[in-house]
Design a protein around this motif. Structure first.
Motif, PDB file in Angstrom:
ATOM      1  N   PHE A 112      39.639  45.144  34.136  1.00  0.00           N
ATOM      2  CA  PHE A 112      41.075  45.184  34.424  1.00  0.00           C
ATOM      3  C   PHE A 112      41.363  45.178  35.922  1.00  0.00           C
ATOM      4  CE2 PHE A 112      40.062  49.667  34.776  1.00  0.00           C
ATOM      5  CZ  PHE A 112      40.933  50.140  35.739  1.00  0.00           C
ATOM      6  N   VAL A 113      40.365  45.423  36.771  1.00  0.00           N
ATOM      7  CA  VAL A 113      40.575  45.429  38.218  1.00  0.00           C
ATOM      8  C   VAL A 113      40.576  43.992  38.721  1.00  0.00           C
ATOM      9  CG1 VAL A 113      39.678  46.190  40.447  1.00  0.00           C
ATOM     10  CG2 VAL A 113      39.434  47.668  38.440  1.00  0.00           C
ATOM     11  N   PRO A 114      41.643  43.557  39.377  1.00  0.00           N
ATOM     12  CA  PRO A 114      41.690  42.184  39.892  1.00  0.00           C
ATOM     13  C   PRO A 114      40.543  41.921  40.870  1.00  0.00           C
ATOM     14  CG  PRO A 114      43.862  43.199  39.974  1.00  0.00           C
ATOM     15  CD  PRO A 114      42.911  44.283  39.618  1.00  0.00           C
ATOM     16  N   LEU A 115      39.977  40.732  40.791  1.00  0.00           N
ATOM     17  CA  LEU A 115      38.787  40.406  41.585  1.00  0.00           C
ATOM     18  C   LEU A 115      39.043  40.510  43.083  1.00  0.00           C
ATOM     19  CD1 LEU A 115      37.343  37.362  39.597  1.00  0.00           C
ATOM     20  CD2 LEU A 115      36.484  39.706  39.640  1.00  0.00           C
ATOM     21  N   GLN A 116      40.224  40.107  43.527  1.00  0.00           N
ATOM     22  CA  GLN A 116      40.499  40.063  44.959  1.00  0.00           C
ATOM     23  C   GLN A 116      41.242  41.299  45.467  1.00  0.00           C
ATOM     24  OE1 GLN A 116      39.201  37.691  46.813  1.00  0.00           O
ATOM     25  NE2 GLN A 116      38.319  36.818  44.958  1.00  0.00           N
ATOM     26  N   SER A 117      41.292  42.347  44.659  1.00  0.00           N
ATOM     27  CA  SER A 117      42.049  43.532  45.070  1.00  0.00           C
ATOM     28  C   SER A 117      41.283  44.332  46.119  1.00  0.00           C
ATOM     29  CB  SER A 117      42.321  44.418  43.858  1.00  0.00           C
ATOM     30  OG  SER A 117      43.084  45.563  44.224  1.00  0.00           O
ATOM     31  N   ASP A 118      41.976  44.679  47.207  1.00  0.00           N
ATOM     32  CA  ASP A 118      41.360  45.517  48.236  1.00  0.00           C
ATOM     33  C   ASP A 118      41.467  46.978  47.820  1.00  0.00           C
ATOM     34  OD1 ASP A 118      43.890  46.766  49.640  1.00  0.00           O
ATOM     35  OD2 ASP A 118      44.318  44.637  49.367  1.00  0.00           O
ATOM     36  N   SER A 119      40.728  47.837  48.515  1.00  0.00           N
ATOM     37  CA  SER A 119      40.647  49.245  48.109  1.00  0.00           C
ATOM     38  C   SER A 119      41.977  49.972  48.267  1.00  0.00           C
ATOM     39  CB  SER A 119      39.557  49.959  48.918  1.00  0.00           C
ATOM     40  OG  SER A 119      39.844  49.938  50.305  1.00  0.00           O
ATOM     41  N   VAL A 120      42.754  49.621  49.279  1.00  0.00           N
ATOM     42  CA  VAL A 120      44.030  50.309  49.487  1.00  0.00           C
ATOM     43  C   VAL A 120      44.993  50.001  48.341  1.00  0.00           C
ATOM     44  CG1 VAL A 120      46.033  50.511  51.006  1.00  0.00           C
ATOM     45  CG2 VAL A 120      43.750  50.332  51.988  1.00  0.00           C
ATOM     46  N   THR A 121      45.075  48.738  47.954  1.00  0.00           N
ATOM     47  CA  THR A 121      45.923  48.358  46.826  1.00  0.00           C
ATOM     48  C   THR A 121      45.415  48.989  45.531  1.00  0.00           C
ATOM     49  OG1 THR A 121      46.392  46.241  47.905  1.00  0.00           O
ATOM     50  CG2 THR A 121      46.894  46.406  45.565  1.00  0.00           C
ATOM     51  N   THR A 122      44.087  49.005  45.375  1.00  0.00           N
ATOM     52  CA  THR A 122      43.475  49.613  44.192  1.00  0.00           C
ATOM     53  C   THR A 122      43.821  51.097  44.114  1.00  0.00           C
ATOM     54  OG1 THR A 122      41.637  48.031  44.193  1.00  0.00           O
ATOM     55  CG2 THR A 122      41.284  50.121  43.049  1.00  0.00           C
ATOM     56  N   CYS A 123      43.687  51.812  45.233  1.00  0.00           N
ATOM     57  CA  CYS A 123      44.031  53.238  45.268  1.00  0.00           C
ATOM     58  C   CYS A 123      45.492  53.459  44.901  1.00  0.00           C
ATOM     59  CB  CYS A 123      43.769  53.802  46.667  1.00  0.00           C
ATOM     60  SG  CYS A 123      42.030  54.100  47.038  1.00  0.00           S
ATOM     61  N   TYR A 124      46.350  52.638  45.457  1.00  0.00           N
ATOM     62  CA  TYR A 124      47.778  52.807  45.237  1.00  0.00           C
ATOM     63  C   TYR A 124      48.128  52.710  43.750  1.00  0.00           C
ATOM     64  CZ  TYR A 124      52.787  51.719  45.387  1.00  0.00           C
ATOM     65  OH  TYR A 124      54.143  51.716  45.186  1.00  0.00           O
ATOM     66  N   PHE A 125      47.615  51.672  43.098  1.00  0.00           N
ATOM     67  CA  PHE A 125      47.985  51.459  41.697  1.00  0.00           C
ATOM     68  C   PHE A 125      47.245  52.393  40.751  1.00  0.00           C
ATOM     69  CE2 PHE A 125      49.764  47.450  43.296  1.00  0.00           C
ATOM     70  CZ  PHE A 125      50.953  47.432  42.606  1.00  0.00           C
ATOM     71  N   LEU A 126      45.978  52.696  41.027  1.00  0.00           N
ATOM     72  CA  LEU A 126      45.272  53.641  40.168  1.00  0.00           C
ATOM     73  C   LEU A 126      45.932  55.014  40.199  1.00  0.00           C
ATOM     74  CD1 LEU A 126      41.460  52.867  40.702  1.00  0.00           C
ATOM     75  CD2 LEU A 126      42.967  52.166  38.827  1.00  0.00           C
ATOM     76  N   THR A 127      46.412  55.414  41.365  1.00  0.00           N
ATOM     77  CA  THR A 127      47.106  56.698  41.480  1.00  0.00           C
ATOM     78  C   THR A 127      48.397  56.693  40.678  1.00  0.00           C
ATOM     79  OG1 THR A 127      46.190  56.984  43.707  1.00  0.00           O
ATOM     80  CG2 THR A 127      48.040  58.382  43.105  1.00  0.00           C
ATOM     81  N   LYS A 128      49.147  55.594  40.754  1.00  0.00           N
ATOM     82  CA  LYS A 128      50.398  55.493  39.993  1.00  0.00           C
ATOM     83  C   LYS A 128      50.118  55.471  38.492  1.00  0.00           C
ATOM     84  CE  LYS A 128      53.917  53.036  41.353  1.00  0.00           C
ATOM     85  NZ  LYS A 128      54.889  54.024  41.859  1.00  0.00           N
TER      86      LYS A 128
END
Length: 425
Positions: free
Chosen positions: A103-119
């Motif tokens: 489910f994690v987008p291939l090109q997602s950076d860690s900051v964007t990943t952190c933001y959405f996982l937290t939400k």
């Protein structure tokens, strides 16, 4: 204002938004249906819908058995609803799999990943807390607690993996622009500090029981040792990856990530150094390393220790040892070229045969040309270092003078004979 920051981003953000919406829709559906169902179930278990309760009054034991069957029936139905919610999310997030989550987008950076996982986790925890508040039996809502535990661990794993992956390529963001508050270091340090702090804080939010449960009690806000070791490993690994990137920057040709259409004068004002020159990159990187050791590392380590209630004293010492090694490698590389120039001037001046050290007269007020050339080389180095990092001037010139003194000694030792004039010279 992260929402506006990612408004125009690529497909990875769209995928994250869709994922967030899936979880939100599923949670909303559960909260819309289960509380009402449980209220109805409680009335049913209490016999409020029994048409003729007097019929059962003669046999109390039988009535109790009927009540127990009702309780079991309602609890099983509620448990089935919760289990379905948990299993759908568990499958979606690949919680039972140790592989990278699809489910994690291939090109997602860690900051964007952190933001959405937290939400996402915040939405799930609010849903779970609301379900807990309707006071069903503990075994009914056990699946929700298991879901939250597995989700938190999976999300922390994803963050740590993305954190390290970004740290390894973070050096690509170095554009050699100078920090506005300290013109002897680059913005690269400030940017990494923000990046590192954000990921560390996001990992803490997800790992913290207090954050998930909404409990502000300090004890429940502390994270378990397993989470601590996982996040601590990512924290340190990303620092080492960042240090590796600093060295990579020095010995690789500078290629901007984005094409620059600014005027040359704007570029000079922005950089104040020529990033295409290896000596300039080395001096600025050494200055960055000094700042890292003296200010940034102590600051981010202290922040981590305070948040995670742990000590990183041994790890800090190892980090400082690595920084010292890198500093030494870069400084020696810079000195090697500078000292070789001065050595050639001194050795050639003393041993070229242009000076007859046995028959030369005593000094009359002038020095040989090679002395001027050697001193001029030092002046050039002084100007270069002073322009990039003034605090390195004393260190650099001291080292160069020591090298030049040794070169003079070695060269004079090779002169076969000195007259009185030569000795005075």
């Amino acid at each position: 204002d992260y929402d506006s920051l990612i408004a125009g981003k690529d497909m990875d953000v769209q995928v994250w938004k869709a994922t967030l919406e899936v979880v939100k829709s599923l949670s909303d559906l559960l909260l819309r249906c289960l509380p009402d169902f449980w209220k109805l179930s409680k009335s049913f278990m209490e016999g409020k819908f029994q048409k003729s309760p007097a019929i059962l009054s003669a046999n109390r034991r039988r009535r109790q058995a009927m009540d127990l069957r009702k309780v079991e029936q309602c609890q099983n139905m509620a448990k089935g609803v919760i289990d379905l919610y948990a299993s759908l999310l568990s499958e979606f997030f690949s919680l039972s799999s140790s592989t990278t989550s699809s489910f994690v987008p291939l090109q997602s950076d860690s900051v964007t990943t952190c933001y959405f996982l937290t939400k996402i986790l915040n939405g799930m925890s609010e849903c779970v807390n609301d379900i807990h508040s309707i006071n069903m039996a503990s075994d009914v809502s056990y699946a929700l607690q298991a879901l939250m535990d597995q989700t938190r661990w999976k999300f922390v794993e994803i963050i740590c993996e993305a954190w390290n992956a970004d740290a390894k390529i973070f050096y690509l963001l170095e554009d050699w622009s100078l920090d506005q508050d300290n013109r002897e270091i680059t913005n690269f340090l400030r940017n990494f500090h923000i990046f590192h702090k954000y990921n560390s804080r996001s990992a803490y939010k997800i790992a913290s029981l207090g954050y998930v449960s909404g409990d502000d009690d300090n004890k429940s806000s502390r994270i378990s040792d397993a989470y601590l070791q996982k996040i601590k490993g990512a924290f340190l690994d990303s620092l080492y990856a960042y240090l590796d990137g600093l060295v990579h920057l020095v010995f690789s040709d500078y290629t901007p990530l984005e094409s620059c259409d600014k005027e040359p004068t704007e570029m000079i004002q922005k950089f104040r150094i020529d990033p295409k020159q290896i000596d300039s990159r080395i001096l600025l990187t050494i200055s960055n390393l000094v700042n890292l050791k003296q200010l940034m590392i102590p600051r981010i380590v202290s922040q981590f220790e305070t948040a995670y209630h742990c000590s990183l004293s041994d790890d800090t010492q190892t980090l400082n040892d690595v920084i010292n090694q890198l500093d030494g490698i870069l400084f020696e590389d810079y000195l090697k070229r500078r000292t070789q120039i001065i050595r050639n001037i001194v050795v050639n001046g003393i041993l070229s045969g242009n000076v007859d050290w046995y028959n030369i007269s005593k000094p009359t007020g002038e020095v040989h040309s090679f002395v001027y050339e050697a001193l001029l080389s030092l002046v050039i180095v002084h100007a270069q270092v002073n322009d990039v990092a003034k605090h390195l001037v004393n260190r650099t010139l001291t080292a160069l003078l020591e090298h030049m003194a040794r070169d003079c000694l070695e060269a004079f030792q090779k002169v076969e004979k000195f007259g009185m004039g030569g000795m005075l010279q």
